[in-house]
Structures are given as structure tokens and as C-alpha cells.
Design a protein around this motif. Structure first.
Motif, PDB file in Angstrom:
ATOM      1  N   PHE A   1     -27.953  58.145 110.921  1.00  0.00           N
ATOM      2  CA  PHE A   1     -28.536  59.064 110.650  1.00  0.00           C
ATOM      3  C   PHE A   1     -27.499  60.706 111.093  1.00  0.00           C
ATOM      4  N   ILE A   2     -27.993  62.002 110.295  1.00  0.00           N
ATOM      5  CA  ILE A   2     -27.501  63.045 110.634  1.00  0.00           C
ATOM      6  C   ILE A   2     -28.391  63.694 111.530  1.00  0.00           C
ATOM      7  N   ILE A   3     -27.181  64.327 112.794  1.00  0.00           N
ATOM      8  CA  ILE A   3     -28.170  64.751 113.933  1.00  0.00           C
ATOM      9  C   ILE A   3     -27.478  66.201 113.502  1.00  0.00           C
ATOM     10  N   ILE A   4     -28.844  67.603 114.024  1.00  0.00           N
ATOM     11  CA  ILE A   4     -28.170  68.703 113.656  1.00  0.00           C
ATOM     12  C   ILE A   4     -28.264  69.428 114.473  1.00  0.00           C
ATOM     13  N   ASP A   5     -27.262  69.412 115.583  1.00  0.00           N
ATOM     14  CA  ASP A   5     -27.794  70.195 117.104  1.00  0.00           C
ATOM     15  C   ASP A   5     -27.862  69.265 118.282  1.00  0.00           C
ATOM     16  N   GLY A   6     -29.184  69.359 118.461  1.00  0.00           N
ATOM     17  CA  GLY A   6     -29.595  68.375 119.334  1.00  0.00           C
ATOM     18  C   GLY A   6     -30.473  69.630 120.703  1.00  0.00           C
ATOM     19  N   GLY A   7     -30.524  70.922 120.738  1.00  0.00           N
ATOM     20  CA  GLY A   7     -31.130  71.292 121.814  1.00  0.00           C
ATOM     21  C   GLY A   7     -30.140  71.661 122.901  1.00  0.00           C
ATOM     22  N   TRP A   8     -30.767  72.014 124.709  1.00  0.00           N
ATOM     23  CA  TRP A   8     -29.992  72.349 125.724  1.00  0.00           C
ATOM     24  C   TRP A   8     -29.745  71.051 126.022  1.00  0.00           C
ATOM     25  N   ASP A   9     -29.077  71.404 127.347  1.00  0.00           N
ATOM     26  CA  ASP A   9     -28.908  70.402 128.965  1.00  0.00           C
ATOM     27  C   ASP A   9     -29.837  69.957 129.183  1.00  0.00           C
ATOM     28  N   HIS A  10     -30.933  69.647 128.711  1.00  0.00           N
ATOM     29  CA  HIS A  10     -32.195  68.933 129.451  1.00  0.00           C
ATOM     30  C   HIS A  10     -32.453  67.913 129.432  1.00  0.00           C
ATOM     31  N   THR A  11     -32.101  67.006 130.685  1.00  0.00           N
ATOM     32  CA  THR A  11     -32.584  65.895 130.041  1.00  0.00           C
ATOM     33  C   THR A  11     -34.067  64.691 129.138  1.00  0.00           C
ATOM     34  N   GLY A  12     -34.566  66.329 129.181  1.00  0.00           N
ATOM     35  CA  GLY A  12     -36.661  65.871 128.337  1.00  0.00           C
ATOM     36  C   GLY A  12     -35.575  66.253 126.675  1.00  0.00           C
ATOM     37  N   ASP A  13     -35.167  66.827 126.786  1.00  0.00           N
ATOM     38  CA  ASP A  13     -34.757  67.210 126.098  1.00  0.00           C
ATOM     39  C   ASP A  13     -33.634  66.477 124.722  1.00  0.00           C
ATOM     40  N   THR A  14     -33.083  65.578 126.133  1.00  0.00           N
ATOM     41  CA  THR A  14     -31.749  64.776 125.679  1.00  0.00           C
ATOM     42  C   THR A  14     -32.425  63.108 124.991  1.00  0.00           C
ATOM     43  N   VAL A  15     -33.808  62.535 126.201  1.00  0.00           N
ATOM     44  CA  VAL A  15     -34.376  61.602 126.106  1.00  0.00           C
ATOM     45  C   VAL A  15     -35.357  61.988 124.724  1.00  0.00           C
ATOM     46  N   ARG A  16     -35.591  63.048 124.302  1.00  0.00           N
ATOM     47  CA  ARG A  16     -36.234  62.635 123.525  1.00  0.00           C
ATOM     48  C   ARG A  16     -35.454  62.980 122.253  1.00  0.00           C
ATOM     49  N   LEU A  17     -34.507  63.111 121.774  1.00  0.00           N
ATOM     50  CA  LEU A  17     -33.214  62.757 121.056  1.00  0.00           C
ATOM     51  C   LEU A  17     -33.183  61.667 120.563  1.00  0.00           C
ATOM     52  N   TYR A  18     -32.976  61.165 121.813  1.00  0.00           N
ATOM     53  CA  TYR A  18     -32.572  59.805 121.973  1.00  0.00           C
ATOM     54  C   TYR A  18     -33.908  59.033 120.712  1.00  0.00           C
ATOM     55  N   GLU A  19     -35.666  58.663 121.218  1.00  0.00           N
ATOM     56  CA  GLU A  19     -35.839  59.103 121.182  1.00  0.00           C
ATOM     57  C   GLU A  19     -36.464  58.635 119.922  1.00  0.00           C
ATOM     58  N   ALA A  20     -36.065  59.401 119.126  1.00  0.00           N
ATOM     59  CA  ALA A  20     -36.057  59.647 117.518  1.00  0.00           C
ATOM     60  C   ALA A  20     -35.412  59.127 117.056  1.00  0.00           C
ATOM     61  N   LEU A  21     -34.161  58.480 117.738  1.00  0.00           N
ATOM     62  CA  LEU A  21     -33.439  57.974 117.195  1.00  0.00           C
ATOM     63  C   LEU A  21     -33.632  56.724 116.387  1.00  0.00           C
ATOM     64  N   LEU A  22     -34.094  56.166 117.909  1.00  0.00           N
ATOM     65  CA  LEU A  22     -34.348  54.861 118.015  1.00  0.00           C
ATOM     66  C   LEU A  22     -35.838  55.176 117.197  1.00  0.00           C
ATOM     67  N   ALA A  23     -37.186  55.414 117.148  1.00  0.00           N
ATOM     68  CA  ALA A  23     -38.161  55.581 116.403  1.00  0.00           C
ATOM     69  C   ALA A  23     -37.658  55.193 114.650  1.00  0.00           C
ATOM     70  N   GLY A  24     -36.522  55.914 114.200  1.00  0.00           N
ATOM     71  CA  GLY A  24     -36.148  55.816 112.957  1.00  0.00           C
ATOM     72  C   GLY A  24     -35.355  54.407 112.507  1.00  0.00           C
ATOM     73  N   SER A  25     -34.976  53.474 113.588  1.00  0.00           N
ATOM     74  CA  SER A  25     -33.384  52.836 113.601  1.00  0.00           C
ATOM     75  C   SER A  25     -34.321  51.373 113.522  1.00  0.00           C
ATOM     76  N   GLU A  26     -34.001  50.805 112.807  1.00  0.00           N
ATOM     77  CA  GLU A  26     -33.778  48.924 112.160  1.00  0.00           C
ATOM     78  C   GLU A  26     -33.473  48.165 113.143  1.00  0.00           C
ATOM     79  N   ASN A  27     -32.263  48.180 113.233  1.00  0.00           N
ATOM     80  CA  ASN A  27     -31.645  47.840 114.100  1.00  0.00           C
ATOM     81  C   ASN A  27     -31.417  47.544 115.613  1.00  0.00           C
ATOM     82  N   GLY A  28     -32.066  48.830 116.268  1.00  0.00           N
ATOM     83  CA  GLY A  28     -31.903  48.551 117.780  1.00  0.00           C
ATOM     84  C   GLY A  28     -31.215  50.140 118.126  1.00  0.00           C
ATOM     85  N   LYS A  29     -29.417  49.586 117.435  1.00  0.00           N
ATOM     86  CA  LYS A  29     -28.441  50.454 117.900  1.00  0.00           C
ATOM     87  C   LYS A  29     -28.239  51.624 116.606  1.00  0.00           C
ATOM     88  N   PRO A  30     -28.836  52.709 117.008  1.00  0.00           N
ATOM     89  CA  PRO A  30     -28.533  53.918 115.623  1.00  0.00           C
ATOM     90  C   PRO A  30     -26.972  53.934 115.723  1.00  0.00           C
TER      91      PRO A  30
END
Length: 489
Positions: A126-155
Motif C-alpha cells: 500500500f501507499i498511504i497519502i496523509d491519513g487525517g486528524w488524530d481522531h481515533t475514528g479516523d485512525t480506525v477507518r484508515l486501518y480498516e481500509a488497509l485490512l480490507a485491501g490486504s490478503e495476508n492479514g498484516k498490511p
């Protein structure tokens, strides 16, 4: 190092940060460019790469670990010579894995406006561009986006790119590190922050320093992209068109520090702009038709991105089919963007087929084409948003000149931009007509207005009936304590 330059050349030396300095040469000529190139060769700098287009010449040099990056922009008669001590650009490497998945772009939903994108490469990294605020919800959604696109479990994050150091773009790294550092692998960080943030630096400094410390915990290589540099990351090719080096210290706008880069991926061009000001970065004159892109990340959330006409011309040249606009529908259509001249121009005049806002997390698979009817959908949202902000024409009738209270109205502006409201007063005698009278309403405010004070002298008799027409280019709400509008659109 000194260069032999023409007598009209102006040299400006700038310390960008602890890693690099830049000499900007304005009023430069082709002869000056040749002088710079020759001086570097004479001083033992080894040429390591070059790029030439109709508007832009780029050269990279290396000597004893020091990198020098020269850009000559013929459209603005400007040369920049960036010197980076202990440059790791020339040792950059990226091992592309076996293609196994489709390339995708995910625009991650945010708590508020901000920027968070996840690009899945064909080898599953993956390439991440930025990521947003230091809100927990934003961070959780960012990680969930990585997991959703990952085939191996650990992005595996091939590169995490921060466009600039505004709180809604980079702060997420601090919360992400607390929650998920052990759950991901980061191979590279890429950013080019200036030495000091101009505005509110004391507020941001602790977060920035914390971000630097957190990046070290991943053991990842850090790169500082400079204008003209090209990086291959998996099946993506990134070319940096603008950065802190040639913008930030020539304006008061912090957003000028934004990285602007062109990404080639799956045969398409995606232009990433962060919060860049098109005027400060002079993209129009620097690159011209080279700006043409299939997908555009709309700069600065559609708010402000430079001088209006220059920004519009950039949009004409980029001519994207699809745009990512990292704000909610409410911000895009009701509160902000449709009232910004250049953003309205993008939405109404540039023949884009799809505008993807940040109301929800959206995933597109590359190569991507806008679905049938997408243009109709976003134009309907544009129209509905304008209506939600109010009407552009209001008419009140049944007023009497003799009744002063009839002429006191409240006018509400719910939009981000201040507005000018024009009024016309009609009487039974057409010769008494009053036109071209106007008043201003600040952004997000309600104002009590006495139309008699706005109109000035009234020539109609006191017993004469009167009607008032309010007109505004954007939506407003006009109310009266006693009267009801006879007409509004």
C-alpha cells in the motif's frame, strides 16, 4: 558554489530544513541554466539523471553523498538549485512483488474535512497519502481500509506520504502508532516539511515532533522528495511537481508546503495536490498541458487554491474525468465549495463525470471509469445544495412607504463566503423605481437590514405601495417579522 548569471538575475538562498537548502534564481535564462550545469560538473558533481519536457528541465547530481537537484522552468524563467546533505535519493530502491491483486484507491471517510487515501499496489502493498486528524475514528477507518485491501492479514505499507504538516493531514500517525504499530509494516516515509510552520507553529510543534519520533519506531527509511524527482513504488510511478523548496518561503500560506505529485498507475494519471495553492506553485506556467490527468484530488478540499483565473485554467488543463473531493457532501454542496469561484467552475464548467466526496469510504479499482449517470448525480447534488442554502431571488410585496417597519428585514447567509445582496424597490409610479442598491452579509451570519437606509431617497408618495426584490448570486434566506415572501427561487 557561485554561478555566472545574467545581470538581471535575482538569487534568493533559502534554508528549507535541516536536510536541504535551495538557491532560487529568478529572471533566469537558458544561458544561466547552462552555467549552473557547467559549474556543477567543474566542481566534481556527477550527473545522475535528467528529465526534459517542453516547459521543464531537471538534472540530478551527486558528490560525496551530497545531492544537488536542478530545475529550470522556462515558462516562469526560474531555476532552483536544491542541495541536500547526505541525500539518500540515489540509493532509493523498491522491490516490486509479483502482481497478484488489482490496483485500487480508497478515499477514507473522515470525522471532519481532512485527507486520507490508501492506494493498493498490484503486489498487495500500500501507499498511504496523509491519513487525517488524530481522531481515533479516523485512525480506525484508515486501518480498516488497509485490512480490507490486504490478503495476508498484516498490511505492508510501501510508502507513507505526508503532503504537508497541517493537522488534518499528518496527525493521524501519532494515534495510528499507539494503536497499530505492531500490526503493520512500513517500508518508507516520504515528506518535505519546512523548518518552521508560519502560523500557529507553537500549537502544532508538539504534534510534529511526536510524529517524527513515532516514524522512527517503524525502522523505515525516510525520503524528502524534491521537485523533479521520480520514485517507483511497486507498479506506481511518482513524479514530484512542486514542494516546499519552490513555494513555501515565497508566500504567507502554510499550504504552499504541500507536495504536488503526478502518479502513473495502471495506465492512468492521478494528480495529488494536498492543499497546494495553484498560484504559489505556478503549476499552470511550469507544466502546461503536462498537467492533464484522469483523476484529480481537488486541492485544499475545494476551499481556496490560488488566484481564481489561474486555478480555473489549471482545471481546464487537468481536465479530469473523476475528482476526489475530501469533504462531506454538506461541505461540498451547501456550506463551502459551490460558493468558491474556481470550485464552482470545476463543478459546472469542466466536463468531469464523477465527483467523489468523503461522506463514506469509497474504493475504486484501476483503471477506473466513471459509471453511467454519475455526472447527473453530482449535478443534482450541486443543485440541491444550493437550494438548501436558501434562495437567490426573494420578492416581498404589500409594503407601504409610510410604514417604516415594513422595510426592516433579516438576511441570513449560511455559506462560507461573504455575499453581496442587491435590492430593487418597485412602486406604482415606474419613475420612482430604485435599482442597483446593495449591501454585504458576512459569512455564516444573520444581519438586520433597514432597506430605507440602503435605498436612500424615495421619490414615491408616503401612501404608495412598494415591492422589494432581493437578489444574490448565492443562496440566502430573507425573513420579515410580519410579512411573508411573495416569491422566491
Amino acid at each position: 558554489m557561485e554561478f555566472v548569471l545574467n545581470e538581471n538575475a535575482i538569487c534568493i538562498d533559502t534554508v528549507i530544513n535541516s536536510e536541504s537548502t535551495v538557491r532560487t534564481i529568478k529572471n533566469a535564462t537558458a544561458k544561466d541554466y547552462a552555467s549552473v550545469v557547467c559549474a556543477l560538473a567543474e566542481n566534481g558533481y556527477e550527473p545522475k539523471g535528467e528529465t526534459d519536457t517542453a516547459f521543464h528541465k531537471f538534472r540530478a547530481y551527486l558528490k560525496n553523498g551530497t545531492g544537488v537537484f536542478v530545475n529550470y522552468f522556462t515558462g516562469i524563467d526560474e531555476i532552483t538549485v536544491c542541495t541536500e546533505e547526505k541525500s539518500n535519493y540515489f540509493s532509493y530502491s523498491d522491490i516490486k512483488g509479483t502482481p497478484k491483486v488489482s490496483s485500487q484507491i480508497t478515499q477514507v471517510q473522515l470525522h471532519d474535512f481532512g485527507m486520507s487515501y490508501v492506494i493498493r499496489l498490484s503486489d498487495g502493498r500500500f501507499i498511504i497519502i496523509d491519513g487525517g486528524w488524530d481522531h481515533t475514528g479516523d485512525t480506525v477507518r484508515l486501518y480498516e481500509a488497509l485490512l480490507a485491501g490486504s490478503e495476508n492479514g498484516k498490511p505492508v505499507i510501501a510508502a507513507w506520504i505526508f503532503t504537508h504538516m497541517d493537522c488534518d493531514h499528518y496527525r493521524c500517525i501519532n494515534v495510528f502508532t499507539e494503536l497499530y504499530r505492531e500490526d503493520v509494516t512500513v517500508q518508507k516515509f516520504m515528506f518535505n516539511f519546512p523548518a518552521k510552520k508560519k502560523n500557529n507553529f507553537e500549537r502544532e510543534e508538539p504534534h510534529i515532533l511526536k510524529a517524527f519520533e513515532n516514524m522512527k519506531l517503524y525502522g523505515a527509511e525516510i525520503y524528502y522528495p524534491h521537485t523533479g524527482q521520480i520514485y517507483k513504488i511497486g507498479n506506481a510511478l511518482l513524479e514530484f511537481l512542486s514542494c516546499t523548496d519552490d513555494t513555501y518561503y515565497f508566500t504567507e500560506d502554510d499550504n504552499a508546503a504541500s507536495l504536488v505529485f503526478r502518479m502513473e498507475l495502471e495506465g492512468q494519471i492521478i494528480l495529488w495536490t494536498g492543499d497546494a495553492c495553484f498560484s504559489d506553485s505556478a503549476l499552470l506556467k511550469k507544466y502546461g498541458a503536462y498537467l492533464k490527468s484522469d483523476i484529480l484530488q481537488v486541492p485544499h478540499h475545494g476551499f481556496l487554491s490560488g488566484e481564481t483565473e489561474e486555478q480555473k485554467r489549471c482545471y481546464d488543463l487537468i481536465a479530469p474525468e473523476v475528482c476526489f473531493l475530501p469533504v462531506s457532501d454538506y461541505h461540498a454542496y451547501v456550506l463551502f465549495d459551490t460558493y468558491i469561484s474556481a470550485s464552482e467552475y470545476l463543478m459546472r464548467e469542466v466536463p468531469i463525470k464523477q465527483l467523489i466526496t468523503g461522506d463514506e469510504t469509497t474504493v475504486i479499482t484501476l483503471p477506473y471509469r466513471a459509471p453511467e449517470g454519475a455526472d447527473k448525480k453530482f449535478k443534482e447534488k450541486f443543485s440541491e445544495g444550493r437550494k438548501a442554502a436558501g434562495g437567490r431571488v426573494w420578492i416581498y410585496s404589500g409594503l407601504r412607504v409610510s410604514d417604516k417597519e415594513d422595510f426592516v428585514f433579516e438576511v441570513l447567509n449560511t455559506a462560507w463566503s461573504p455575499v453581496k445582496v442587491s435590492v430593487e424597490l418597485f412602486f406604482d409610479d415606474a419613475k420612482a423605481l430604485i435599482t442597483e442598491k446593495d449591501f454585504d452579509i458576512p459569512q455564516f451570519s444573520v444581519k438586520k437590514v433597514n432597506i430605507l437606509e440602503v435605498a436612500g431617497e424615495i421619490k414615491a408618495p408616503p401612501t404608495s405601495p412598494c415591492a422589494i426584490r432581493f437578489m444574490c448570486e448565492t443562496g440566502i434566506v430573507v425573513t420579515h417579522e410580519r410579512l411573508t415572501a411573495s416569491y422566491k427561487i
